[in-house]
Design a protein around this motif. Structure first.
Motif, PDB file in Angstrom:
ATOM      1  N   THR A 145     -73.063  21.999   3.860  1.00 30.02           N
ATOM      2  CA  THR A 145     -72.134  23.234   3.468  1.00 30.02           C
ATOM      3  C   THR A 145     -70.783  23.231   4.357  1.00 30.02           C
ATOM      4  OG1 THR A 145     -74.260  24.314   2.871  1.00 30.02           O
ATOM      5  CG2 THR A 145     -72.303  25.626   3.128  1.00 30.02           C
ATOM      6  N   VAL A 146     -69.541  23.260   3.774  1.00 30.61           N
ATOM      7  CA  VAL A 146     -68.534  23.249   4.147  1.00 30.61           C
ATOM      8  C   VAL A 146     -67.620  24.576   3.919  1.00 30.61           C
ATOM      9  CG1 VAL A 146     -68.543  21.099   4.953  1.00 30.61           C
ATOM     10  CG2 VAL A 146     -67.462  21.657   2.639  1.00 30.61           C
ATOM     11  N   GLN A 147     -66.834  25.193   4.909  1.00 22.90           N
ATOM     12  CA  GLN A 147     -66.113  26.192   4.563  1.00 22.90           C
ATOM     13  C   GLN A 147     -64.623  25.960   4.880  1.00 22.90           C
ATOM     14  OE1 GLN A 147     -67.230  30.053   6.482  1.00 22.90           O
ATOM     15  NE2 GLN A 147     -66.731  31.140   4.627  1.00 22.90           N
ATOM     16  N   SER A 148     -63.818  26.465   4.355  1.00 25.08           N
ATOM     17  CA  SER A 148     -62.376  26.139   4.413  1.00 25.08           C
ATOM     18  C   SER A 148     -61.488  27.398   4.604  1.00 25.08           C
ATOM     19  CB  SER A 148     -61.747  25.317   3.467  1.00 25.08           C
ATOM     20  OG  SER A 148     -60.256  25.209   3.528  1.00 25.08           O
ATOM     21  N   ALA A 149     -60.844  27.633   5.696  1.00 24.36           N
ATOM     22  CA  ALA A 149     -60.013  28.844   5.862  1.00 24.36           C
ATOM     23  C   ALA A 149     -58.553  28.436   5.709  1.00 24.36           C
ATOM     24  CB  ALA A 149     -60.097  29.253   7.259  1.00 24.36           C
ATOM     25  N   ASP A 150     -58.144  27.249   5.017  1.00 24.07           N
ATOM     26  CA  ASP A 150     -56.842  26.835   4.581  1.00 24.07           C
ATOM     27  C   ASP A 150     -56.273  27.692   3.679  1.00 24.07           C
ATOM     28  OD1 ASP A 150     -56.645  24.865   6.559  1.00 24.07           O
ATOM     29  OD2 ASP A 150     -57.694  23.167   5.327  1.00 24.07           O
ATOM     30  N   LYS A 151     -55.151  27.876   3.458  1.00 20.80           N
ATOM     31  CA  LYS A 151     -54.620  28.682   2.634  1.00 20.80           C
ATOM     32  C   LYS A 151     -54.709  28.200   1.107  1.00 20.80           C
ATOM     33  CE  LYS A 151     -50.075  31.084   0.926  1.00 20.80           C
ATOM     34  NZ  LYS A 151     -48.806  31.381   1.299  1.00 20.80           N
ATOM     35  N   VAL A 152     -54.474  26.549   0.963  1.00 25.64           N
ATOM     36  CA  VAL A 152     -54.703  25.827  -0.267  1.00 25.64           C
ATOM     37  C   VAL A 152     -55.828  24.986   0.019  1.00 25.64           C
ATOM     38  CG1 VAL A 152     -53.673  24.412  -1.710  1.00 25.64           C
ATOM     39  CG2 VAL A 152     -52.045  25.980  -0.647  1.00 25.64           C
ATOM     40  N   LYS A 153     -56.922  25.211  -0.629  1.00 25.52           N
ATOM     41  CA  LYS A 153     -57.945  23.934  -0.805  1.00 25.52           C
ATOM     42  C   LYS A 153     -57.717  22.639  -1.676  1.00 25.52           C
ATOM     43  CE  LYS A 153     -59.906  27.977   0.892  1.00 25.52           C
ATOM     44  NZ  LYS A 153     -59.183  29.137   1.231  1.00 25.52           N
ATOM     45  N   VAL A 154     -57.643  21.649  -0.865  1.00 23.10           N
ATOM     46  CA  VAL A 154     -57.417  20.523  -1.730  1.00 23.10           C
ATOM     47  C   VAL A 154     -58.607  19.692  -1.588  1.00 23.10           C
ATOM     48  CG1 VAL A 154     -56.389  17.917  -1.526  1.00 23.10           C
ATOM     49  CG2 VAL A 154     -55.131  20.156  -0.917  1.00 23.10           C
ATOM     50  N   VAL A 155     -59.347  19.576  -2.746  1.00 24.73           N
ATOM     51  CA  VAL A 155     -60.470  19.256  -3.175  1.00 24.73           C
ATOM     52  C   VAL A 155     -60.869  17.885  -4.008  1.00 24.73           C
ATOM     53  CG1 VAL A 155     -62.731  20.110  -4.054  1.00 24.73           C
ATOM     54  CG2 VAL A 155     -61.255  21.611  -2.711  1.00 24.73           C
ATOM     55  N   THR A 156     -61.742  17.257  -3.686  1.00 23.74           N
ATOM     56  CA  THR A 156     -61.824  15.963  -4.589  1.00 23.74           C
ATOM     57  C   THR A 156     -63.518  16.413  -5.133  1.00 23.74           C
ATOM     58  OG1 THR A 156     -62.986  14.554  -3.143  1.00 23.74           O
ATOM     59  CG2 THR A 156     -60.589  14.304  -3.614  1.00 23.74           C
ATOM     60  N   VAL A 157     -63.813  16.005  -6.402  1.00 20.20           N
ATOM     61  CA  VAL A 157     -64.868  16.593  -7.047  1.00 20.20           C
ATOM     62  C   VAL A 157     -65.679  15.245  -7.422  1.00 20.20           C
ATOM     63  CG1 VAL A 157     -65.895  17.714  -8.969  1.00 20.20           C
ATOM     64  CG2 VAL A 157     -63.613  18.629  -8.000  1.00 20.20           C
ATOM     65  N   ARG A 158     -66.971  15.298  -6.953  1.00 25.99           N
ATOM     66  CA  ARG A 158     -67.941  14.196  -7.504  1.00 25.99           C
ATOM     67  C   ARG A 158     -68.364  14.825  -8.995  1.00 25.99           C
ATOM     68  NH1 ARG A 158     -73.043  11.255  -4.513  1.00 25.99           N
ATOM     69  NH2 ARG A 158     -71.296  10.944  -2.999  1.00 25.99           N
ATOM     70  N   THR A 159     -67.836  13.759  -9.802  1.00 28.36           N
ATOM     71  CA  THR A 159     -68.004  14.459 -11.269  1.00 28.36           C
ATOM     72  C   THR A 159     -69.414  14.574 -11.388  1.00 28.36           C
ATOM     73  OG1 THR A 159     -67.873  12.016 -11.975  1.00 28.36           O
ATOM     74  CG2 THR A 159     -65.678  13.549 -11.954  1.00 28.36           C
ATOM     75  N   THR A 160     -70.455  13.507 -11.154  1.00 31.55           N
ATOM     76  CA  THR A 160     -71.761  13.612 -11.522  1.00 31.55           C
ATOM     77  C   THR A 160     -72.485  14.831 -10.944  1.00 31.55           C
ATOM     78  OG1 THR A 160     -72.471  12.693  -9.582  1.00 31.55           O
ATOM     79  CG2 THR A 160     -72.094  11.145 -11.360  1.00 31.55           C
ATOM     80  N   GLY A 161     -71.750  15.858 -10.182  1.00 32.01           N
ATOM     81  CA  GLY A 161     -72.405  16.988  -9.809  1.00 32.01           C
ATOM     82  C   GLY A 161     -72.141  18.469 -10.912  1.00 32.01           C
ATOM     83  N   PHE A 162     -71.410  18.135 -11.610  1.00 31.22           N
ATOM     84  CA  PHE A 162     -70.864  19.218 -12.676  1.00 31.22           C
ATOM     85  C   PHE A 162     -70.861  18.706 -14.013  1.00 31.22           C
ATOM     86  CE2 PHE A 162     -68.673  19.593  -8.437  1.00 31.22           C
ATOM     87  CZ  PHE A 162     -68.809  21.125  -8.164  1.00 31.22           C
ATOM     88  N   ASP A 163     -71.331  19.645 -14.735  1.00 31.19           N
ATOM     89  CA  ASP A 163     -71.145  19.262 -16.529  1.00 31.19           C
ATOM     90  C   ASP A 163     -69.933  19.183 -16.628  1.00 31.19           C
ATOM     91  OD1 ASP A 163     -74.128  19.221 -16.262  1.00 31.19           O
ATOM     92  OD2 ASP A 163     -74.342  21.279 -16.714  1.00 31.19           O
ATOM     93  N   PRO A 164     -69.573  18.573 -17.582  1.00 31.79           N
ATOM     94  CA  PRO A 164     -68.081  18.310 -18.179  1.00 31.79           C
ATOM     95  C   PRO A 164     -68.021  19.771 -19.083  1.00 31.79           C
ATOM     96  CG  PRO A 164     -69.592  17.038 -19.586  1.00 31.79           C
ATOM     97  CD  PRO A 164     -70.624  17.466 -18.402  1.00 31.79           C
ATOM     98  N   ALA A 165     -66.753  20.067 -18.795  1.00 23.91           N
ATOM     99  CA  ALA A 165     -66.104  21.235 -19.736  1.00 23.91           C
ATOM    100  C   ALA A 165     -66.050  20.741 -21.315  1.00 23.91           C
ATOM    101  CB  ALA A 165     -64.893  21.748 -19.286  1.00 23.91           C
ATOM    102  N   ALA A 166     -66.211  21.552 -21.980  1.00 24.66           N
ATOM    103  CA  ALA A 166     -65.804  21.437 -23.634  1.00 24.66           C
ATOM    104  C   ALA A 166     -64.639  20.833 -23.756  1.00 24.66           C
ATOM    105  CB  ALA A 166     -66.462  22.447 -24.357  1.00 24.66           C
ATOM    106  N   ALA A 167     -64.566  19.843 -24.296  1.00 24.74           N
ATOM    107  CA  ALA A 167     -63.072  19.206 -24.708  1.00 24.74           C
ATOM    108  C   ALA A 167     -62.486  20.008 -25.780  1.00 24.74           C
ATOM    109  CB  ALA A 167     -63.125  17.647 -25.166  1.00 24.74           C
ATOM    110  N   THR A 168     -63.067  20.796 -26.644  1.00 26.24           N
ATOM    111  CA  THR A 168     -62.432  21.410 -27.702  1.00 26.24           C
ATOM    112  C   THR A 168     -62.543  22.976 -27.498  1.00 26.24           C
ATOM    113  OG1 THR A 168     -64.406  21.076 -29.079  1.00 26.24           O
ATOM    114  CG2 THR A 168     -62.176  19.378 -29.157  1.00 26.24           C
ATOM    115  N   GLY A 169     -62.101  23.741 -28.146  1.00 26.10           N
ATOM    116  CA  GLY A 169     -62.221  25.199 -28.193  1.00 26.10           C
ATOM    117  C   GLY A 169     -61.511  26.108 -27.276  1.00 26.10           C
ATOM    118  N   GLY A 170     -60.607  25.467 -26.620  1.00 25.60           N
ATOM    119  CA  GLY A 170     -59.600  26.287 -25.815  1.00 25.60           C
ATOM    120  C   GLY A 170     -58.222  26.170 -26.512  1.00 25.60           C
TER     121      GLY A 170
END
Length: 310
Positions: free
Chosen positions: A135-160
């Protein structure tokens, strides 16, 4: 608080990894904007505007952004960074190429390969080949993040229905140039996006046996083909099929591992699969510790039997 997702695209459409990254961005709180940096990429910008959860699409169009050259894309992100609390990239080859440059230019610590958003400044990420979660916490004003895609469900590609806003493209840095691409073409699903994967290991013994045993089962199931690092190192399968910490991270609905012992680095790449089936004649093989279904059998008999029964 607003998050910027750096989209992966082919100038005409959005790649799947972007949808997972949008989900992570939404979890950070606040609005989510998507950057389309490319050339003649109006199609990709339109597709991005339809993603559920996206409030605005920023379209930067220039020849220098055509092939996603890291120096130019990083400069484009930096030009926009002042308006954002979070900048998120998919943890793909392209994302891992650009994100560290952006973090260095902003003089902040990069948060790599996150698998969960706990709060706007706190995240989870795997360490020690996935054997522990930090578990990591950042105090930086801007968080630069890379996302392991298998950890998150995909957002719906339509509807927006996000607005598309044009941004001034940065000048070509001249530090690198695109010379060409050699892309392997296959009728099979792309490994990281496949719902079913059939993987073979060193126990197959040769490239001929790998094709003879693994390919028919993959054909029957409409599956992608994967391989362990040992099989790749032995020359049984090409490098782009490697699953594991040093290969591709996958999380299909069904993962069939034939003749794979289950080294830590391989498990790190596939243990998030929804259903894991292991076929191995060694009852002590580590792969059985993560498998939902285990078959202690000779793969040269078991896999053809599965093909016949499928």
């Amino acid at each position: 608080m607003t998050a910027l997702v750096i989209a992966e695209h082919d100038n005409a459409s959005i790649k799947g990894a972007t949808l997972n990254t949008v989900t992570a961005a939404v979890a950070c709180g606040g609005d989510v904007h998507v950057l389309i940096a490319g050339h003649n990429a109006a199609g990709a910008a339109k597709a991005a505007s339809q993603i559920a959860g996206v409030a605005k699409v920023i379209h930067a169009d220039a020849e220098g952004l055509n092939h996603g050259l890291a120096e130019n894309v990083a400069a484009q992100v930096i030009a926009l960074a002042g308006s954002y609390s979070h900048i998120l990239f998919p943890a793909t080859a392209a994302g891992k190429n650009v994100a560290p440059r952006v973090a260095a230019l902003l003089d902040v610590a990069q948060l790599s390969d996150i698998t969960k958003v706990i709060s706007a400044d706190t995240f989870e990420r795997p360490i020690y080949a996935g054997n522990a979660i930090a578990t990591v916490q950042s105090a930086d004003k801007v968080k630069v993040v890379t996302v392991r895609t298998t950890g998150f469900d995909p957002a719906a590609a339509t509807g927006g229905s996000a607005a598309v806003e044009s941004a001034t493209a940065v000048a070509d840095s001249g530090k690198s140039k695109f010379l060409g691409a050699e892309i392997a073409k296959s009728d099979r699903p792309e490994l990281t996006a496949a719902k079913i994967i059939v993987s073979g290991g060193r126990a197959l013994g040769s490239s001929e046996k790998f094709d003879e045993v693994i390919t028919p089962l993959a054909d029957k199931l409409g599956a992608a083909i994967g391989a362990s690092r040992a099989a790749v190192d032995a020359g049984y399968a090409p490098n782009d099929l490697q699953v594991g910490q040093t290969g591709k991270i996958v999380a299909p609905q069904l993962y069939i591992a034939a003749g794979i012992s289950g080294a830590i680095q391989h498990l790190a790449g596939m243990k998030d699969s929804k259903v894991i089936v292991a076929i191995n004649k060694d009852p002590e093989a580590p792969i059985f510790s993560v498998a939902d279904y285990g078959l202690e059998a000779d793969l040269f008999e078991a896999v053809p039997a599965l093909v016949k029964a499928a």
